[in-house]
Design a protein around this motif. Structure first.
Motif, short mmCIF file in Angstrom:
data_model
loop_
_atom_site.label_atom_id
_atom_site.label_comp_id
_atom_site.label_asym_id
_atom_site.label_seq_id
_atom_site.Cartn_x
_atom_site.Cartn_y
_atom_site.Cartn_z
N ARG A 11 0.83 -1.21 0.00
CA ARG A 11 0.00 0.00 0.00
C ARG A 11 0.87 1.26 0.00
NH1 ARG A 11 -3.60 -2.94 3.40
NH2 ARG A 11 -2.53 -2.20 5.26
N ALA A 12 1.96 1.24 0.75
CA ALA A 12 2.83 2.42 0.81
C ALA A 12 3.52 2.67 -0.52
CB ALA A 12 3.86 2.24 1.92
N TRP A 13 4.17 1.63 -1.04
CA TRP A 13 4.97 1.84 -2.26
C TRP A 13 4.12 1.95 -3.51
CZ3 TRP A 13 9.42 3.73 -1.49
CH2 TRP A 13 10.16 3.38 -0.36
N ASN A 14 2.94 1.33 -3.51
CA ASN A 14 2.06 1.47 -4.66
C ASN A 14 1.00 2.53 -4.42
OD1 ASN A 14 1.58 0.60 -7.35
ND2 ASN A 14 -0.25 -0.49 -6.67
N GLY A 15 1.23 3.35 -3.37
CA GLY A 15 0.30 4.43 -3.04
C GLY A 15 1.01 5.75 -2.98
N ASP A 16 0.72 6.52 -1.91
CA ASP A 16 1.23 7.88 -1.83
C ASP A 16 2.75 7.95 -1.77
OD1 ASP A 16 -1.37 8.74 -1.85
OD2 ASP A 16 -1.50 9.06 0.32
N GLU A 17 3.38 7.02 -1.04
CA GLU A 17 4.83 7.08 -0.90
C GLU A 17 5.53 6.86 -2.24
OE1 GLU A 17 8.36 5.37 2.04
OE2 GLU A 17 6.25 4.84 2.39
N GLY A 18 5.09 5.83 -2.96
CA GLY A 18 5.67 5.58 -4.27
C GLY A 18 5.41 6.71 -5.24
N ALA A 19 4.21 7.30 -5.16
CA ALA A 19 3.88 8.43 -6.05
C ALA A 19 4.77 9.63 -5.76
CB ALA A 19 2.41 8.79 -5.88
N TYR A 20 5.11 9.85 -4.49
CA TYR A 20 5.99 10.96 -4.14
C TYR A 20 7.38 10.74 -4.72
CZ TYR A 20 8.01 14.78 -1.45
OH TYR A 20 8.65 15.94 -1.10
N TRP A 21 7.88 9.51 -4.60
CA TRP A 21 9.18 9.19 -5.18
C TRP A 21 9.16 9.40 -6.70
CZ3 TRP A 21 13.56 6.06 -3.20
CH2 TRP A 21 13.60 6.03 -1.81
N ALA A 22 8.07 8.99 -7.33
CA ALA A 22 7.98 9.14 -8.79
C ALA A 22 8.02 10.61 -9.20
CB ALA A 22 6.70 8.47 -9.29
N ARG A 23 7.28 11.46 -8.45
CA ARG A 23 7.25 12.89 -8.80
C ARG A 23 8.60 13.55 -8.59
NH1 ARG A 23 2.45 12.60 -5.88
NH2 ARG A 23 3.36 13.71 -4.11
N HIS A 24 9.39 13.05 -7.65
CA HIS A 24 10.67 13.67 -7.31
C HIS A 24 11.84 12.74 -7.65
CE1 HIS A 24 7.66 15.70 -4.75
NE2 HIS A 24 8.41 16.76 -4.92
N THR A 219 19.52 23.69 -4.03
CA THR A 219 19.43 24.87 -3.17
C THR A 219 18.77 24.48 -1.85
OG1 THR A 219 17.22 25.53 -3.94
CG2 THR A 219 19.14 26.33 -5.22
N VAL A 220 18.90 25.35 -0.85
CA VAL A 220 18.24 25.12 0.43
C VAL A 220 16.74 25.05 0.25
CG1 VAL A 220 17.78 26.12 2.70
CG2 VAL A 220 20.12 26.10 1.80
N GLY A 221 16.18 25.94 -0.56
CA GLY A 221 14.74 25.94 -0.77
C GLY A 221 14.25 24.65 -1.39
N GLU A 222 14.96 24.16 -2.39
CA GLU A 222 14.57 22.91 -3.04
C GLU A 222 14.64 21.75 -2.06
OE1 GLU A 222 15.43 21.10 -7.35
OE2 GLU A 222 17.22 21.07 -6.06
N ALA A 223 15.74 21.67 -1.29
CA ALA A 223 15.90 20.59 -0.33
C ALA A 223 14.84 20.67 0.77
CB ALA A 223 17.30 20.64 0.28
N HIS A 224 14.52 21.87 1.21
CA HIS A 224 13.54 22.06 2.28
C HIS A 224 12.16 21.57 1.85
CE1 HIS A 224 11.04 24.62 5.11
NE2 HIS A 224 11.89 24.04 5.93
N GLU A 225 11.73 21.96 0.68
CA GLU A 225 10.42 21.53 0.18
C GLU A 225 10.38 20.01 0.01
OE1 GLU A 225 7.41 22.32 -3.64
OE2 GLU A 225 9.33 23.35 -3.51
N PHE A 226 11.44 19.47 -0.56
CA PHE A 226 11.52 18.04 -0.81
C PHE A 226 11.45 17.24 0.49
CE2 PHE A 226 14.75 14.49 -1.36
CZ PHE A 226 13.89 13.62 -2.00
N LEU A 227 12.23 17.63 1.49
CA LEU A 227 12.31 16.87 2.73
C LEU A 227 11.06 17.02 3.60
CD1 LEU A 227 16.06 17.44 3.52
CD2 LEU A 227 14.98 15.24 2.98
N LEU A 228 10.45 18.19 3.58
CA LEU A 228 9.20 18.33 4.33
C LEU A 228 8.13 17.40 3.77
CD1 LEU A 228 8.80 22.14 5.11
CD2 LEU A 228 9.29 20.28 6.71
N GLY A 229 8.10 17.25 2.45
CA GLY A 229 7.16 16.32 1.85
C GLY A 229 7.49 14.88 2.16
N LEU A 230 8.77 14.57 2.20
CA LEU A 230 9.20 13.20 2.44
C LEU A 230 9.05 12.80 3.91
CD1 LEU A 230 10.69 10.65 1.36
CD2 LEU A 230 12.83 11.81 1.94
N LEU A 231 9.35 13.73 4.82
CA LEU A 231 9.43 13.42 6.25
C LEU A 231 8.29 14.02 7.05
CD1 LEU A 231 13.28 14.03 6.67
CD2 LEU A 231 12.10 11.84 6.31
#
Length: 277
Positions: A11-24, A219-231
């Motif tokens: 469910r995680a990898w074929n759901g929201d988590e996997g979709a987030y990885w795909a987008r990024h 950049t810090v901004g790119e990393a910040h947005e990415f990690l907040l979504g991931l974590l």
């Protein structure tokens, strides 16, 4: 897959988590890029090899395997439909005809006996629910004397990246996890790795310590947005004021790790090689 843990992983990898990885996918693939040369060197893929890439994600290692085996074939398997869609698109753009992708659980998928010369997995094999049975299945899929190559994380205490993120977002380090269950550090104990692979039928098991910087954004901004979504799961239970403070803590930590090459943190992994019996 029949167990509760396996269903949750799917469910995680074929759901929201996997979709987030795909987008990024560019950031995820780039974060591990400095491990790629040593990983591919250990795989020692030859032009005619048949290669299986377990937990292939969006296919960066599968594409590298296909390029190294122009007279062979590379197969990538993963649980995430979204990531596999990206993998197929990127392989098509690269003009690779000797590559294919399949949504499958490598733990139980009925691979043809002796179908592969090399099995690789770059930070994918740590999520097996039953690692001994899963690796036994992969061992059956290898030709006699076939090569297994894994990249797995060392113990959490040796990971600057996750501990810095955890302290910023929760005020404490990530607690140590017990080996054996699915999770990023399930194959961090060398003795456990040797026991698991030995029980699965592998021989010549070797672990080599490797350390590289992980890059989380240009950049810090790119990393910040990415990690907040991931974590974002680390912020669960925090009220709005605390969440805002935690997010700002993370931004400060990222700013302290900004380099001309991107926002980088230290990490340590095991490069694991073995042979099928």
């Amino acid at each position: 897959m029949t167990s509760k843990t396996n269903r949750e992983q799917e469910r995680a990898w074929n759901g929201d988590e996997g979709a987030y990885w795909a987008r990024h996918h560019e950031l995820f693939e780039g974060s591990l890029a400095r491990y790629q040369p040593a990983f591919l060197a250990a795989a020692a893929i030859e032009p005619g090899h048949r290669v299986l890439d377990v937990g292939c994600g969006t296919g960066v290692t599968t594409r590298a395997a296909a390029a190294a085996a122009p007279a062979g074939h590379a197969v990538g398997v993963d649980l995430s439909s979204a990531m596999l869609d990206v993998a197929r698109e990127l392989a098509g753009r690269a003009g690779l005809a000797n590559i294919s992708f399949e949504r499958a659980d490598a733990q139980v998928h009925p691979f043809r006996s002796g179908a592969f010369d090399v099995v690789i997995s770059r930070t994918g094999s740590m999520f097996f629910e039953g690692p001994r049975a899963a690796f036994a299945n992969l061992c059956r899929g290898l030709a006699p004397g076939g090569r297994l190559v894994l990249l797995t994380w060392q113990q959490p205490g040796r990971q600057e990246w996750i501990n810095e993120f955890a302290r910023a977002l929760t005020g404490r380090e990530l607690p140590a996890s017990a080996p054996g269950g699915p999770g990023p550090f399930s194959l961090s104990d060398p003795d456990e790795v040797r026991a698991v692979l030995g029980a699965a039928g592998f021989t010549g098991i070797e672990l080599t310590a490797v350390s590289e910087a992980m890059n989380y954004g240009r950049t810090v901004g790119e990393a910040h947005e990415f990690l907040l979504g991931l974590l974002g799961w680390m912020l669960q239970g925090q009220d709005d004021a605390r969440r805002a403070a935690s997010a700002e803590n993370l931004r400060r930590v990222l700013a302290g790790h900004a380099t001309p090459d991107g926002v980088c943190f230290g990490s340590s992994a095991w490069l694991i090689t073995a042979r099928s019996g």
